[in-house]
Design a protein around this motif. Structure first.
Motif, PDB file in Angstrom:
ATOM      1  N   SER A  18       0.846  -1.178   0.000  1.00 42.37           N
ATOM      2  CA  SER A  18       0.000   0.000   0.000  1.00 42.37           C
ATOM      3  C   SER A  18       0.885   1.232   0.000  1.00 42.37           C
ATOM      4  N   LEU A  19       0.279   2.342  -0.388  1.00 39.17           N
ATOM      5  CA  LEU A  19       0.987   3.601  -0.476  1.00 39.17           C
ATOM      6  C   LEU A  19       0.032   4.687  -0.016  1.00 39.17           C
ATOM      7  N   THR A  20       0.506   5.558   0.868  1.00 36.28           N
ATOM      8  CA  THR A  20      -0.306   6.669   1.355  1.00 36.28           C
ATOM      9  C   THR A  20       0.393   7.970   0.994  1.00 36.28           C
ATOM     10  N   VAL A  21      -0.369   8.907   0.445  1.00 34.96           N
ATOM     11  CA  VAL A  21       0.175  10.195   0.018  1.00 34.96           C
ATOM     12  C   VAL A  21      -0.612  11.299   0.715  1.00 34.96           C
ATOM     13  N   ASP A  22       0.106  12.280   1.268  1.00 34.10           N
ATOM     14  CA  ASP A  22      -0.538  13.450   1.864  1.00 34.10           C
ATOM     15  C   ASP A  22      -0.660  14.517   0.775  1.00 34.10           C
ATOM     16  N   LEU A  23      -1.870  14.687   0.259  1.00 36.86           N
ATOM     17  CA  LEU A  23      -2.080  15.605  -0.859  1.00 36.86           C
ATOM     18  C   LEU A  23      -1.873  17.061  -0.481  1.00 36.86           C
ATOM     19  N   ALA A  24      -1.798  17.350   0.810  1.00 36.95           N
ATOM     20  CA  ALA A  24      -1.530  18.729   1.238  1.00 36.95           C
ATOM     21  C   ALA A  24      -0.074  19.105   0.980  1.00 36.95           C
ATOM     22  N   THR A  25       0.805  18.090   0.942  1.00 28.81           N
ATOM     23  CA  THR A  25       2.229  18.385   0.799  1.00 28.81           C
ATOM     24  C   THR A  25       2.895  17.651  -0.358  1.00 28.81           C
ATOM     25  N   GLU A  26       2.276  16.596  -0.892  1.00 28.99           N
ATOM     26  CA  GLU A  26       2.902  15.795  -1.946  1.00 28.99           C
ATOM     27  C   GLU A  26       2.095  15.849  -3.239  1.00 28.99           C
ATOM     28  N   ILE A  27       2.764  15.585  -4.331  1.00 34.43           N
ATOM     29  CA  ILE A  27       2.203  15.580  -5.698  1.00 34.43           C
ATOM     30  C   ILE A  27       1.130  16.647  -5.908  1.00 34.43           C
ATOM     31  N   ARG A  28       1.512  17.876  -5.629  1.00 37.64           N
ATOM     32  CA  ARG A  28       0.557  18.991  -5.734  1.00 37.64           C
ATOM     33  C   ARG A  28       0.451  19.532  -7.149  1.00 37.64           C
ATOM     34  N   ASN A  29       1.470  19.301  -7.976  1.00 39.95           N
ATOM     35  CA  ASN A  29       1.459  19.827  -9.345  1.00 39.95           C
ATOM     36  C   ASN A  29       1.261  18.698 -10.347  1.00 39.95           C
ATOM     37  N   ILE A  30       0.621  19.030 -11.465  1.00 43.66           N
ATOM     38  CA  ILE A  30       0.350  18.038 -12.499  1.00 43.66           C
ATOM     39  C   ILE A  30       1.658  17.404 -12.967  1.00 43.66           C
ATOM     40  N   ASN A  31       1.648  16.078 -13.092  1.00 39.37           N
ATOM     41  CA  ASN A  31       2.770  15.249 -13.531  1.00 39.37           C
ATOM     42  C   ASN A  31       3.799  14.996 -12.437  1.00 39.37           C
ATOM     43  N   GLU A  32       3.563  15.489 -11.231  1.00 43.95           N
ATOM     44  CA  GLU A  32       4.400  15.047 -10.119  1.00 43.95           C
ATOM     45  C   GLU A  32       3.940  13.648  -9.741  1.00 43.95           C
ATOM     46  N   PHE A  33       4.844  12.867  -9.157  1.00 45.43           N
ATOM     47  CA  PHE A  33       4.490  11.493  -8.834  1.00 45.43           C
ATOM     48  C   PHE A  33       5.233  11.011  -7.601  1.00 45.43           C
ATOM     49  N   VAL A  34       4.712   9.929  -7.036  1.00 47.65           N
ATOM     50  CA  VAL A  34       5.359   9.229  -5.935  1.00 47.65           C
ATOM     51  C   VAL A  34       5.516   7.779  -6.377  1.00 47.65           C
ATOM     52  N   ALA A  35       6.700   7.226  -6.166  1.00 44.82           N
ATOM     53  CA  ALA A  35       6.949   5.831  -6.531  1.00 44.82           C
ATOM     54  C   ALA A  35       7.582   5.115  -5.348  1.00 44.82           C
ATOM     55  N   LYS A  36       6.827   4.190  -4.751  1.00 39.14           N
ATOM     56  CA  LYS A  36       7.385   3.340  -3.704  1.00 39.14           C
ATOM     57  C   LYS A  36       6.463   2.152  -3.481  1.00 39.14           C
ATOM     58  N   ASN A  37       6.987   1.129  -2.832  1.00 37.83           N
ATOM     59  CA  ASN A  37       6.222  -0.092  -2.541  1.00 37.83           C
ATOM     60  C   ASN A  37       5.621  -0.707  -3.812  1.00 37.83           C
ATOM     61  N   ASN A  38       6.370  -0.641  -4.917  1.00 40.84           N
ATOM     62  CA  ASN A  38       5.920  -1.199  -6.199  1.00 40.84           C
ATOM     63  C   ASN A  38       4.678  -0.509  -6.745  1.00 40.84           C
ATOM     64  N   ILE A  39       4.442   0.733  -6.333  1.00 40.97           N
ATOM     65  CA  ILE A  39       3.291   1.504  -6.792  1.00 40.97           C
ATOM     66  C   ILE A  39       3.787   2.865  -7.283  1.00 40.97           C
ATOM     67  N   ILE A  40       3.206   3.339  -8.393  1.00 35.87           N
ATOM     68  CA  ILE A  40       3.479   4.695  -8.862  1.00 35.87           C
ATOM     69  C   ILE A  40       2.150   5.442  -8.905  1.00 35.87           C
ATOM     70  N   VAL A  41       2.097   6.600  -8.252  1.00 33.41           N
ATOM     71  CA  VAL A  41       0.906   7.458  -8.284  1.00 33.41           C
ATOM     72  C   VAL A  41       1.304   8.773  -8.938  1.00 33.41           C
ATOM     73  N   ILE A  42       0.542   9.176  -9.962  1.00 30.60           N
ATOM     74  CA  ILE A  42       0.832  10.391 -10.711  1.00 30.60           C
ATOM     75  C   ILE A  42      -0.372  11.310 -10.664  1.00 30.60           C
ATOM     76  N   ARG A  43      -0.117  12.604 -10.459  1.00 25.91           N
ATOM     77  CA  ARG A  43      -1.198  13.593 -10.582  1.00 25.91           C
ATOM     78  C   ARG A  43      -1.348  13.907 -12.066  1.00 25.91           C
ATOM     79  N   THR A  44      -2.557  13.675 -12.607  1.00 27.90           N
ATOM     80  CA  THR A  44      -2.807  13.905 -14.028  1.00 27.90           C
ATOM     81  C   THR A  44      -3.601  15.173 -14.286  1.00 27.90           C
ATOM     82  N   SER A  45      -4.264  15.718 -13.273  1.00 29.85           N
ATOM     83  CA  SER A  45      -4.995  16.974 -13.423  1.00 29.85           C
ATOM     84  C   SER A  45      -5.153  17.638 -12.063  1.00 29.85           C
ATOM     85  N   ALA A  46      -5.625  18.880 -12.069  1.00 27.73           N
ATOM     86  CA  ALA A  46      -5.771  19.637 -10.834  1.00 27.73           C
ATOM     87  C   ALA A  46      -6.928  19.090 -10.001  1.00 27.73           C
ATOM     88  N   GLY A  47      -6.927  19.451  -8.718  1.00 26.18           N
ATOM     89  CA  GLY A  47      -7.999  19.010  -7.831  1.00 26.18           C
ATOM     90  C   GLY A  47      -7.647  17.703  -7.155  1.00 26.18           C
TER      91      GLY A  47
END
Length: 104
Positions: free
Chosen positions: A5-34
């Motif tokens: 599992s992967l937990t992301v704090d949207l208040a501080t992480e991946i706030r801009n489009i195309n930013e991403f987090v990669a860990k625990n064999n998971i990649i999460v990418i912000r594709t649009s605002a909101g």
């Protein structure tokens, strides 16, 4: 179980489009605002070809596996590489407040 599992704090992480987090064999990418479910893409970073690690390139919005040269587009669909390779496994995202969680 051995679900990653992967937990992301949207208040501080991946706030801009195309930013991403990669860990625990998971990649999460912000594709649009909101902070809607549709604002993010989550995929397994395990290459469906032979189980190697896939990296996300946010300058080209694509995924690449260096093991055998597999390439995947921005949605995780297979573009080129060894025959028979499928797209990356899409994972389910849950958002509660400003916390995004993905379980594989």
């Amino acid at each position: 179980g051995n679900t990653a599992s992967l937990t992301v704090d949207l208040a501080t992480e991946i706030r801009n489009i195309n930013e991403f987090v990669a860990k625990n064999n998971i990649i999460v990418i912000r594709t649009s605002a909101g902070n809607a479910l549709t604002s993010f893409l989550a995929v397994s970073s395990v290459c469906p070809h032979a189980g190697s690690r896939v990296e996300y390139n946010n300058s080209t919005s694509s995924f690449f596996c260096a093991a055998h040269g597999s390439t995947f587009n921005a949605t995780g669909a297979f573009v080129q590489g060894p025959p028979g390779t499928t797209g990356l496994k899409k994972l389910t995202i849950q958002i509660t407040g400003s916390t995004l969680t993905v379980k594989s």
